[in-house]
Motif scaffolding. Structure first.
Motif, PDB file in Angstrom:
ATOM      1  N   ILE A   6      -7.183 -12.077  -6.274  1.00  0.00           N
ATOM      2  CA  ILE A   6      -5.816 -12.362  -5.838  1.00  0.00           C
ATOM      3  C   ILE A   6      -4.888 -11.212  -6.232  1.00  0.00           C
ATOM      4  O   ILE A   6      -4.035 -10.776  -5.441  1.00  0.00           O
ATOM      5  N   LYS A   7      -5.055 -10.699  -7.449  1.00  0.00           N
ATOM      6  CA  LYS A   7      -4.209  -9.595  -7.906  1.00  0.00           C
ATOM      7  C   LYS A   7      -4.447  -8.338  -7.070  1.00  0.00           C
ATOM      8  O   LYS A   7      -3.504  -7.607  -6.736  1.00  0.00           O
ATOM      9  N   TYR A   8      -5.709  -8.067  -6.719  1.00  0.00           N
ATOM     10  CA  TYR A   8      -6.009  -6.906  -5.890  1.00  0.00           C
ATOM     11  C   TYR A   8      -5.391  -7.070  -4.498  1.00  0.00           C
ATOM     12  O   TYR A   8      -4.833  -6.121  -3.935  1.00  0.00           O
ATOM     13  N   PHE A   9      -5.498  -8.287  -3.961  1.00  0.00           N
ATOM     14  CA  PHE A   9      -4.899  -8.539  -2.647  1.00  0.00           C
ATOM     15  C   PHE A   9      -3.394  -8.286  -2.687  1.00  0.00           C
ATOM     16  O   PHE A   9      -2.823  -7.646  -1.777  1.00  0.00           O
ATOM     17  N   LEU A  10      -2.713  -8.784  -3.723  1.00  0.00           N
ATOM     18  CA  LEU A  10      -1.268  -8.613  -3.811  1.00  0.00           C
ATOM     19  C   LEU A  10      -0.889  -7.140  -3.941  1.00  0.00           C
ATOM     20  O   LEU A  10       0.110  -6.692  -3.364  1.00  0.00           O
ATOM     21  N   ALA A  11      -1.673  -6.398  -4.688  1.00  0.00           N
ATOM     22  CA  ALA A  11      -1.369  -4.971  -4.834  1.00  0.00           C
ATOM     23  C   ALA A  11      -1.420  -4.268  -3.483  1.00  0.00           C
ATOM     24  O   ALA A  11      -0.529  -3.480  -3.134  1.00  0.00           O
ATOM     25  N   VAL A  12      -2.459  -4.545  -2.680  1.00  0.00           N
ATOM     26  CA  VAL A  12      -2.571  -3.908  -1.358  1.00  0.00           C
ATOM     27  C   VAL A  12      -1.481  -4.421  -0.427  1.00  0.00           C
ATOM     28  O   VAL A  12      -0.864  -3.657   0.325  1.00  0.00           O
ATOM     29  N   ALA A  13      -1.215  -5.736  -0.481  1.00  0.00           N
ATOM     30  CA  ALA A  13      -0.202  -6.320   0.401  1.00  0.00           C
ATOM     31  C   ALA A  13       1.183  -5.758   0.109  1.00  0.00           C
ATOM     32  O   ALA A  13       2.009  -5.616   1.026  1.00  0.00           O
ATOM     33  N   GLU A  14       1.471  -5.449  -1.126  1.00  0.00           N
ATOM     34  CA  GLU A  14       2.788  -4.933  -1.487  1.00  0.00           C
ATOM     35  C   GLU A  14       2.885  -3.423  -1.324  1.00  0.00           C
ATOM     36  O   GLU A  14       3.961  -2.899  -1.017  1.00  0.00           O
ATOM     37  N   GLU A  15       1.777  -2.722  -1.490  1.00  0.00           N
ATOM     38  CA  GLU A  15       1.786  -1.266  -1.319  1.00  0.00           C
ATOM     39  C   GLU A  15       1.498  -0.851   0.125  1.00  0.00           C
ATOM     40  O   GLU A  15       1.920   0.218   0.569  1.00  0.00           O
ATOM     41  N   LEU A  16       0.732  -1.727   0.818  1.00  0.00           N
ATOM     42  CA  LEU A  16       0.258  -1.433   2.181  1.00  0.00           C
ATOM     43  C   LEU A  16      -0.452  -0.082   2.218  1.00  0.00           C
ATOM     44  O   LEU A  16      -0.366   0.676   3.193  1.00  0.00           O
ATOM     45  N   ASN A  17      -1.163   0.185   1.142  1.00  0.00           N
ATOM     46  CA  ASN A  17      -1.909   1.433   1.027  1.00  0.00           C
ATOM     47  C   ASN A  17      -2.966   1.227  -0.057  1.00  0.00           C
ATOM     48  O   ASN A  17      -2.636   0.900  -1.199  1.00  0.00           O
ATOM     49  N   PHE A  18      -4.235   1.432   0.312  1.00  0.00           N
ATOM     50  CA  PHE A  18      -5.319   1.163  -0.625  1.00  0.00           C
ATOM     51  C   PHE A  18      -5.320   2.142  -1.800  1.00  0.00           C
ATOM     52  O   PHE A  18      -5.622   1.764  -2.933  1.00  0.00           O
ATOM     53  N   THR A  19      -4.969   3.398  -1.534  1.00  0.00           N
ATOM     54  CA  THR A  19      -4.979   4.392  -2.606  1.00  0.00           C
ATOM     55  C   THR A  19      -3.919   4.080  -3.654  1.00  0.00           C
ATOM     56  O   THR A  19      -4.180   4.091  -4.860  1.00  0.00           O
ATOM     57  N   ARG A  20      -2.699   3.802  -3.181  1.00  0.00           N
ATOM     58  CA  ARG A  20      -1.627   3.476  -4.133  1.00  0.00           C
ATOM     59  C   ARG A  20      -1.934   2.161  -4.856  1.00  0.00           C
ATOM     60  O   ARG A  20      -1.660   2.009  -6.053  1.00  0.00           O
TER      61      ARG A  20
END
Length: 298
Positions: A6-20
């Motif tokens: 869930i935390k990984y999903f939120l990070a990508v959803a908020e950054e909209l960038n896998f690297t960041r």
């Protein structure tokens, strides 16, 4: 599905960038992508559309986003509550006290201080005899009890001494000795004593009897009061005299006069008892508060 997903999903959803997002959560970008794919496989739908320079949420991802945030918020809330409970800031405390202990300034001061310091603790109070209080403490029906202890700790319990107080003589106001500034116990040798049942407070009862014998007489046992706080009423109707902790003299019953004891007299000890095996942080906090307030009631 794990919280890390869930935390990984939120990070990508908020950054909209896998690297960041990978940099944000502290793992490499390929492992992050693999974790997101595992989550999508478990859900059964893609959550992101991979773009040349980033990512965007799919319809499934948009619906999942607020729920994911709620899950993380709930988990953080649960963690915070658990930590507060571990510190003894949440929970319950079931206190017991003897009728005479309630008149000691230490008891109300400690309870008041604890409630102010830990307002979210569910605190309940029960009044009973010392013997019954210890039985309930042993049965884990109470967590800590204010008692009139003996010289040694009762088996299975730890007592924290809260000091001693002198005892005074309670006389009917019309008694010939009621105007005395102080009296030796021997002055009561021909008087019937109004006392509480020994099982109500063995150490207090035995202390009074022993003090009378030390003064040279065997007390005449008369009327038995149902509890120590009832003694004044029985003295007022001239059923006899009594000896009570000085704090009980706060009970101003018409027809009763309290006279200090001169010479050697019995003392009333006060203690807080807990189970010897007690590990509750709430109880430990209460004991600490009582001991801190012991010499500074108010």
């Amino acid at each position: 599905m794990e919280l890390r997903h869930i935390k990984y999903f939120l990070a990508v959803a908020e950054e909209l960038n896998f690297t960041r997002a990978a940099r944000r959560v502290g793992i490499g970008q390929p492992p992050l992508s693999n974790q997101i794919r595992d989550l999508e496989e478990e859900i059964g739908a893609p959550l992101f559309r991979r773009l040349p320079h980033g990512a965007e949420l799919t319809e499934a991802g948009q619906v999942f986003l607020p729920e994911a945030r709620a899950i993380i918020a709930k988990a953080e809330h649960a963690k915070a509550l658990a930590l507060r409970a571990a510190r003894g800031e949440l929970g319950r405390l079931r206190l017991g006290f003897t009728g005479s202990a309630a008149f000691s300034p230490i008891v109300p001061s400690a309870v008041r201080s604890f409630r102010r310091a830990y307002p979210e603790i569910d605190l309940t109070l029960q009044e009973a005899y010392t013997t019954l209080l210890l039985e309930r403490l042993d049965a884990e029906e109470l967590d800590a009890v204010f008692i009139r202890p003996g010289r040694a700790d009762p088996p299975g319990f730890r007592t924290h001494s809260l000091g001693e107080e002198a005892m005074v003589i309670a006389l009917p106001s019309g008694h010939p000795l009621a105007d005395a500034a102080a009296l030796p116990l021997s002055a009561l040798s021909a008087e019937p004593f109004v006392l509480f049942p020994r099982e109500a407070g063995p150490s207090l009862f035995d202390g009074i009897i022993a003090a009378c014998r030390h003064a040279g007489f065997e007390p005449i046992l008369g009327q038995i009061a149902p509890q120590i706080t009832s003694l004044a009423n029985l003295v007022a109707v001239e059923l006899g005299v009594s000896v009570v902790p000085s704090a009980v003299a706060q009970i101003r019953v018409p027809g009763v006069t309290y006279v200090p004891i001169s010479g050697d007299g019995p003392v009333a000890r006060l203690a807080l008892a807990t189970r010897r095996t007690e590990r509750s942080a709430v109880v430990q906090n209460f004991v600490a508060r009582v001991l801190a307030d012991r010499n500074n009631p108010g």
